[in-house]
Scaffold this motif. Sequence first.
Motif, PDB file in Angstrom:
ATOM      1  N   ILE A 251      19.091  35.091  29.878  1.00 34.76           N
ATOM      2  CA  ILE A 251      18.773  34.067  30.881  1.00 34.76           C
ATOM      3  C   ILE A 251      20.032  33.745  31.674  1.00 34.76           C
ATOM      4  CG2 ILE A 251      18.002  31.688  31.244  1.00 34.76           C
ATOM      5  CD1 ILE A 251      16.535  31.910  28.504  1.00 34.76           C
ATOM      6  N   LEU A 252      19.926  33.814  32.975  1.00 36.59           N
ATOM      7  CA  LEU A 252      21.023  33.395  33.855  1.00 36.59           C
ATOM      8  C   LEU A 252      20.761  31.949  34.259  1.00 36.59           C
ATOM      9  CD1 LEU A 252      23.549  34.347  35.562  1.00 36.59           C
ATOM     10  CD2 LEU A 252      21.937  34.675  37.440  1.00 36.59           C
TER      11      LEU A 252
ATOM     12  N   MET B   1      25.900  31.215  31.485  1.00 37.07           N
ATOM     13  CA  MET B   1      26.035  29.939  32.185  1.00 37.07           C
ATOM     14  C   MET B   1      27.024  30.080  33.331  1.00 37.07           C
ATOM     15  SD  MET B   1      25.189  26.873  32.683  1.00 37.07           S
ATOM     16  CE  MET B   1      25.661  25.178  33.063  1.00 37.07           C
ATOM     17  N   VAL B   2      26.547  29.850  34.551  1.00 36.34           N
ATOM     18  CA  VAL B   2      27.396  29.944  35.736  1.00 36.34           C
ATOM     19  C   VAL B   2      27.726  28.528  36.190  1.00 36.34           C
ATOM     20  CG1 VAL B   2      27.648  30.923  38.050  1.00 36.34           C
ATOM     21  CG2 VAL B   2      26.157  32.051  36.382  1.00 36.34           C
ATOM     22  N   SER B   3      29.011  28.204  36.235  1.00 38.29           N
ATOM     23  CA  SER B   3      29.428  26.871  36.644  1.00 38.29           C
ATOM     24  C   SER B   3      30.876  26.936  37.110  1.00 38.29           C
ATOM     25  CB  SER B   3      29.260  25.885  35.481  1.00 38.29           C
ATOM     26  OG  SER B   3      29.364  24.549  35.934  1.00 38.29           O
ATOM     27  N   ARG B   4      31.462  25.771  37.342  1.00 47.48           N
ATOM     28  CA  ARG B   4      32.857  25.727  37.799  1.00 47.48           C
ATOM     29  C   ARG B   4      33.792  26.180  36.675  1.00 47.48           C
ATOM     30  NH1 ARG B   4      33.120  22.561  42.589  1.00 47.48           N
ATOM     31  NH2 ARG B   4      31.117  21.543  43.008  1.00 47.48           N
ATOM     32  N   LYS B   5      34.856  26.861  37.073  1.00 46.11           N
ATOM     33  CA  LYS B   5      35.763  27.491  36.096  1.00 46.11           C
ATOM     34  C   LYS B   5      36.286  26.511  35.053  1.00 46.11           C
ATOM     35  CE  LYS B   5      37.447  31.225  39.069  1.00 46.11           C
ATOM     36  NZ  LYS B   5      38.564  31.732  39.877  1.00 46.11           N
TER      37      LYS B   5
ATOM     38  N   PRO C 181      27.535  30.190  20.080  1.00 45.88           N
ATOM     39  CA  PRO C 181      27.203  31.621  20.028  1.00 45.88           C
ATOM     40  C   PRO C 181      26.112  31.968  21.041  1.00 45.88           C
ATOM     41  CG  PRO C 181      27.203  30.635  17.824  1.00 45.88           C
ATOM     42  CD  PRO C 181      27.284  29.506  18.805  1.00 45.88           C
ATOM     43  N   ASN C 182      26.174  33.181  21.568  1.00 39.63           N
ATOM     44  CA  ASN C 182      25.179  33.701  22.517  1.00 39.63           C
ATOM     45  C   ASN C 182      25.220  33.034  23.888  1.00 39.63           C
ATOM     46  OD1 ASN C 182      24.414  35.449  20.538  1.00 39.63           O
ATOM     47  ND2 ASN C 182      22.240  34.988  20.612  1.00 39.63           N
ATOM     48  N   VAL C 183      26.318  32.333  24.194  1.00 39.04           N
ATOM     49  CA  VAL C 183      26.528  31.842  25.566  1.00 39.04           C
ATOM     50  C   VAL C 183      27.701  32.610  26.176  1.00 39.04           C
ATOM     51  CG1 VAL C 183      27.240  29.901  27.029  1.00 39.04           C
ATOM     52  CG2 VAL C 183      25.610  29.517  25.191  1.00 39.04           C
ATOM     53  N   ILE C 184      27.447  33.209  27.312  1.00 41.59           N
ATOM     54  CA  ILE C 184      28.508  33.843  28.100  1.00 41.59           C
ATOM     55  C   ILE C 184      28.786  32.903  29.264  1.00 41.59           C
ATOM     56  CG2 ILE C 184      29.146  35.817  29.546  1.00 41.59           C
ATOM     57  CD1 ILE C 184      26.971  37.417  27.965  1.00 41.59           C
ATOM     58  N   PHE C 185      30.011  32.443  29.400  1.00 33.76           N
ATOM     59  CA  PHE C 185      30.340  31.536  30.510  1.00 33.76           C
ATOM     60  C   PHE C 185      30.932  32.323  31.666  1.00 33.76           C
ATOM     61  CE2 PHE C 185      32.917  28.657  33.014  1.00 33.76           C
ATOM     62  CZ  PHE C 185      32.052  27.577  33.176  1.00 33.76           C
ATOM     63  N   LYS C 186      30.394  32.086  32.843  1.00 34.65           N
ATOM     64  CA  LYS C 186      30.913  32.721  34.062  1.00 34.65           C
ATOM     65  C   LYS C 186      31.407  31.618  34.989  1.00 34.65           C
ATOM     66  CE  LYS C 186      31.505  35.922  37.287  1.00 34.65           C
ATOM     67  NZ  LYS C 186      32.564  36.952  37.176  1.00 34.65           N
ATOM     68  N   GLY C 187      32.719  31.458  35.055  1.00 29.51           N
ATOM     69  CA  GLY C 187      33.304  30.443  35.915  1.00 29.51           C
ATOM     70  C   GLY C 187      33.503  30.969  37.320  1.00 29.51           C
ATOM     71  N   ILE C 188      33.117  30.186  38.308  1.00 35.65           N
ATOM     72  CA  ILE C 188      33.285  30.614  39.701  1.00 35.65           C
ATOM     73  C   ILE C 188      33.943  29.511  40.525  1.00 35.65           C
ATOM     74  CG2 ILE C 188      31.289  32.187  39.644  1.00 35.65           C
ATOM     75  CD1 ILE C 188      29.808  30.021  41.337  1.00 35.65           C
ATOM     76  N   ASP C 189      34.516  29.911  41.630  1.00 32.47           N
ATOM     77  CA  ASP C 189      35.062  28.991  42.621  1.00 32.47           C
ATOM     78  C   ASP C 189      34.074  28.963  43.782  1.00 32.47           C
ATOM     79  OD1 ASP C 189      36.380  27.623  44.595  1.00 32.47           O
ATOM     80  OD2 ASP C 189      38.261  28.732  44.418  1.00 32.47           O
ATOM     81  N   LEU C 190      33.370  27.861  43.935  1.00 33.95           N
ATOM     82  CA  LEU C 190      32.308  27.780  44.942  1.00 33.95           C
ATOM     83  C   LEU C 190      32.826  27.948  46.366  1.00 33.95           C
ATOM     84  CD1 LEU C 190      30.238  24.910  43.331  1.00 33.95           C
ATOM     85  CD2 LEU C 190      29.439  27.246  43.695  1.00 33.95           C
ATOM     86  N   ASP C 191      34.103  27.660  46.577  1.00 34.14           N
ATOM     87  CA  ASP C 191      34.671  27.829  47.918  1.00 34.14           C
ATOM     88  C   ASP C 191      34.688  29.298  48.352  1.00 34.14           C
ATOM     89  OD1 ASP C 191      35.083  25.140  48.268  1.00 34.14           O
ATOM     90  OD2 ASP C 191      37.127  25.177  47.490  1.00 34.14           O
ATOM     91  N   GLU C 192      34.564  30.180  47.388  1.00 35.74           N
ATOM     92  CA  GLU C 192      34.547  31.617  47.706  1.00 35.74           C
ATOM     93  C   GLU C 192      33.149  32.108  48.089  1.00 35.74           C
ATOM     94  OE1 GLU C 192      36.180  33.739  44.415  1.00 35.74           O
ATOM     95  OE2 GLU C 192      38.111  32.670  44.482  1.00 35.74           O
ATOM     96  N   TYR C 193      32.147  31.232  47.965  1.00 34.48           N
ATOM     97  CA  TYR C 193      30.761  31.644  48.223  1.00 34.48           C
ATOM     98  C   TYR C 193      30.057  30.634  49.135  1.00 34.48           C
ATOM     99  CZ  TYR C 193      31.714  34.618  44.181  1.00 34.48           C
ATOM    100  OH  TYR C 193      32.262  35.525  43.315  1.00 34.48           O
TER     101      TYR C 193
END
Length: 323
Positions: A4-5, A36-40, A50-62
């Motif tokens: 699940i994303l 889980m996609v959220s702020r870095k 367990p079983n959570v992959i965190f993907k940190g992003i900088d929203l200013d880049e998108y």
Amino acid sequence: MTRILAYRFSAFGDVAMTAPVFREFLEQNPDVEIVMVSRKNFESLFADIPNVIFKGIDLDEYKGFFGLTRLANELVKEFHPDLIANLHDVIRTKILDKIYRRKGLKVFKINKGKEEKEHLTDIWNLNKIQLKKTVERYADVFREMGFTFELSHELRPASGKREGIGFAPFAQHRGKMLPLEKSYELIRILAKRHKIYFFGGGKQETETLEKWASEIPNTESLSGKLSLIEELNKISELELMISMDSANMHLASLVGTKCISIWGQTHPFAGFLGFGQSEDNVVQVKDLSCRPCSVFGDKECYRGDWACLEELNIQKIVEKIYN
């Protein structure tokens, strides 16, 4: 393994509230993985699940539609999700939802209960009732996907010796914050019997708390000194946390520490009481018909006197600790 994303970009407290939901959902559904996609800077909230992959992003880049299209494509390419969970439901995430639907993915989104909350915070509405808890709204997203899932609504205290009381006197908005002179007086009372640790962030908060620590014996300011993971570890070692209706209440929930929470313009009825925290530990002025007038504490006081905070007796907080 079903992947699940999920995405929720702000605010800090709202993102923190997803973590205990994820933990219990994944325990009950061990053949599922959540990206889980959220702020870095929110990564530490999910570090031990367990079983959570965190993907940190900088929203200013998108930024804008084309930026979000690029983000959606990058996430699909990297993670190949089976299902999409929109835990935010704002314009930015609505655009992501559309892009994913066009790719043939099934999208499930949170029902934030906007109309119910508007009715709850109408000062002329005298029939105030408890709305669905935010953590249950998050859980509903996974239930709609077809998963069986029940939340315990129970804290999981860390084992080991607990020492001291944490105090977080600040909040993002005035409508959530006990006047500082009341907080100062409360600390003077509590520090006679307990070591008090101050939590905060930012230059102004840190300066205030350093000043308090220099003036009140048996207190220490941790403001600006800890990383998020260090802050979570410290809160897990406390006997008790005292917080406004703010992120620190949710951090206490995350590590299983009991929290006495102070509410002004806002109210637990809106569903934001920390996961597993007891309503018995809520401190508020109950006999004001105008409360709650705000979901987030970001409104001006229509009465002009901020009675919900100015009339709050700190003795009520002391009694919660010692009774």
